[in-house]
Write a protein that holds these residues in place. Structure first.
Motif, PDB file in Angstrom:
ATOM      1  N   HIS A  48       0.789  -1.096  -0.342  1.00 22.24           N
ATOM      2  CA  HIS A  48       0.422   0.277  -0.243  1.00 22.24           C
ATOM      3  C   HIS A  48       0.683   1.280  -0.137  1.00 22.24           C
ATOM      4  O   HIS A  48       2.202   0.649   0.410  1.00 22.24           O
ATOM      5  CB  HIS A  48      -0.947  -0.013   1.147  1.00 22.24           C
ATOM      6  N   PRO A  49       0.248   2.177  -0.484  1.00 21.96           N
ATOM      7  CA  PRO A  49       1.211   3.517  -0.586  1.00 21.96           C
ATOM      8  C   PRO A  49       1.619   3.956   0.888  1.00 21.96           C
ATOM      9  O   PRO A  49       0.705   3.574   2.351  1.00 21.96           O
ATOM     10  CB  PRO A  49       0.148   4.510  -1.040  1.00 21.96           C
ATOM     11  N   GLY A  50       2.395   4.424   0.821  1.00 27.82           N
ATOM     12  CA  GLY A  50       3.035   4.609   2.490  1.00 27.82           C
ATOM     13  C   GLY A  50       4.081   3.523   2.878  1.00 27.82           C
ATOM     14  O   GLY A  50       4.572   3.767   4.196  1.00 27.82           O
ATOM     15  N   ASP A  51       3.276   2.140   2.569  1.00 27.64           N
ATOM     16  CA  ASP A  51       4.455   1.353   2.877  1.00 27.64           C
ATOM     17  C   ASP A  51       5.916   1.359   2.618  1.00 27.64           C
ATOM     18  O   ASP A  51       6.218   2.184   2.038  1.00 27.64           O
ATOM     19  CB  ASP A  51       4.068  -0.083   2.399  1.00 27.64           C
ATOM     20  N   LYS A  52       6.874   0.405   3.716  1.00 32.68           N
ATOM     21  CA  LYS A  52       8.160   0.830   3.439  1.00 32.68           C
ATOM     22  C   LYS A  52       9.238  -0.481   3.553  1.00 32.68           C
ATOM     23  O   LYS A  52       8.010  -1.629   4.433  1.00 32.68           O
ATOM     24  CB  LYS A  52       8.792   1.428   4.444  1.00 32.68           C
ATOM     25  N   GLY A  53      10.175  -0.825   2.615  1.00 34.87           N
ATOM     26  CA  GLY A  53      10.996  -2.199   3.163  1.00 34.87           C
ATOM     27  C   GLY A  53      11.150  -2.551   1.664  1.00 34.87           C
ATOM     28  O   GLY A  53      10.803  -2.532   0.856  1.00 34.87           O
ATOM     29  N   ASN A  54      11.336  -4.356   1.988  1.00 34.63           N
ATOM     30  CA  ASN A  54      11.876  -5.051   0.182  1.00 34.63           C
ATOM     31  C   ASN A  54      11.103  -4.898  -0.063  1.00 34.63           C
ATOM     32  O   ASN A  54      10.981  -5.015  -1.290  1.00 34.63           O
ATOM     33  CB  ASN A  54      12.527  -6.228   0.847  1.00 34.63           C
ATOM     34  N   ASN A  55       9.581  -4.920   0.972  1.00 29.09           N
ATOM     35  CA  ASN A  55       8.765  -5.087  -0.608  1.00 29.09           C
ATOM     36  C   ASN A  55       7.963  -4.528  -1.579  1.00 29.09           C
ATOM     37  O   ASN A  55       7.644  -4.480  -2.781  1.00 29.09           O
ATOM     38  CB  ASN A  55       6.929  -5.511   0.133  1.00 29.09           C
ATOM     39  N   VAL A  56       8.489  -2.986  -1.270  1.00 29.07           N
ATOM     40  CA  VAL A  56       8.554  -2.224  -1.792  1.00 29.07           C
ATOM     41  C   VAL A  56       9.689  -2.258  -2.857  1.00 29.07           C
ATOM     42  O   VAL A  56       9.027  -1.512  -4.207  1.00 29.07           O
ATOM     43  CB  VAL A  56       8.540  -1.010  -0.775  1.00 29.07           C
ATOM     44  N   ARG A  57      10.987  -2.002  -2.173  1.00 34.19           N
ATOM     45  CA  ARG A  57      12.011  -2.546  -3.080  1.00 34.19           C
ATOM     46  C   ARG A  57      11.614  -3.186  -4.227  1.00 34.19           C
ATOM     47  O   ARG A  57      12.332  -2.987  -5.416  1.00 34.19           O
ATOM     48  CB  ARG A  57      13.498  -2.875  -2.405  1.00 34.19           C
ATOM     49  N   GLN A  58      11.024  -4.495  -4.193  1.00 36.17           N
ATOM     50  CA  GLN A  58      10.794  -5.190  -5.072  1.00 36.17           C
ATOM     51  C   GLN A  58       9.708  -4.600  -6.141  1.00 36.17           C
ATOM     52  O   GLN A  58      10.265  -4.851  -7.145  1.00 36.17           O
ATOM     53  CB  GLN A  58       9.895  -7.149  -4.395  1.00 36.17           C
ATOM     54  N   VAL A  59       8.654  -3.708  -5.281  1.00 34.58           N
ATOM     55  CA  VAL A  59       7.922  -3.015  -6.337  1.00 34.58           C
ATOM     56  C   VAL A  59       8.328  -2.310  -7.829  1.00 34.58           C
ATOM     57  O   VAL A  59       8.110  -1.654  -9.145  1.00 34.58           O
ATOM     58  CB  VAL A  59       6.789  -2.707  -5.858  1.00 34.58           C
ATOM     59  N   GLN A  60       9.001  -1.492  -6.427  1.00 30.41           N
ATOM     60  CA  GLN A  60      10.294  -0.082  -7.847  1.00 30.41           C
ATOM     61  C   GLN A  60      11.484  -1.060  -8.745  1.00 30.41           C
ATOM     62  O   GLN A  60      11.350  -0.320  -9.816  1.00 30.41           O
ATOM     63  CB  GLN A  60      11.259   0.275  -6.560  1.00 30.41           C
TER      64      GLN A  60
END
Length: 121
Positions: A48-60
C-alpha cells in the motif's frame, strides 16, 4: 536520478541474452526476476502507499523494467509519490483487475512480472 530508460532496458536485455538483442516482454520479465531479488518471486504480499521495506523495493525494481514509463525510480523501499505514479502507470497500461488504485495486489504483481507487450517495450 533520471536516466535513459530505453538504453537501460536495452543494455540489460543485450547482456541477459549474451549480446543478442531480445526484445520480447518475456526477456524483460526474465531480466527483472534475476535483478529484482528483494523478496522471493513467489512472495507477493499486498503493498500500500506509505509502506516501507523490501516488498516496496521489489515493486520499485520491477517498475524500472517498464521502458515506456518515463521515470526511473530510486529503489529505496519507501512507497511515496514516485512509486505511486509508477504503480498507476502499470495498472492503467495493463488494465489490472480493480483498476488504478495504487494498491499492489495479485493482479498488479502479475503485471509487474508479466507486462502486456505495449506496456513494457
Amino acid at each position: 536520478m533520471r536516466t535513459n530508460r530505453s538504453a537501460l532496458v536495452l543494455g540489460t536485455l543485450v547482456l541477459a541474452a549474451g549480446g543478442v538483442l531480445a526484445g520480447a516482454p518475456s526477456a524483460g520479465a526474465a531480466a527483472a526476476e534475476s535483478n529484482c531479488n528483494y523478496i522471493a518471486d513467489s512472495a507477493r504480499p499486498t503493498v500500500h502507499p506509505g509502506d516501507k521495506g523490501n516488498n516496496v523495493r521489489q515493486v520499485q525494481c520491477l517498475i524500472n523494467f517498464y521502458s515506456n514509463y518515463s521515470e526511473y525510480l530510486t529503489v529505496d523501499g519507501d512507497y511515496g509519490q514516485n512509486t505511486a505514479a509508477g504503480i498507476f502507470y502499470v495498472q492503467t497500461c495493463n488494465g489490472t483487475t480493480g483498476g488504478a488504485d495504487g494498491i499492489v495486489g495479485p493482479s498488479t504483481w502479475s503485471r509487474l512480472y508479466s507486462p502486456k507487450a505495449a506496456c513494457a517495450l
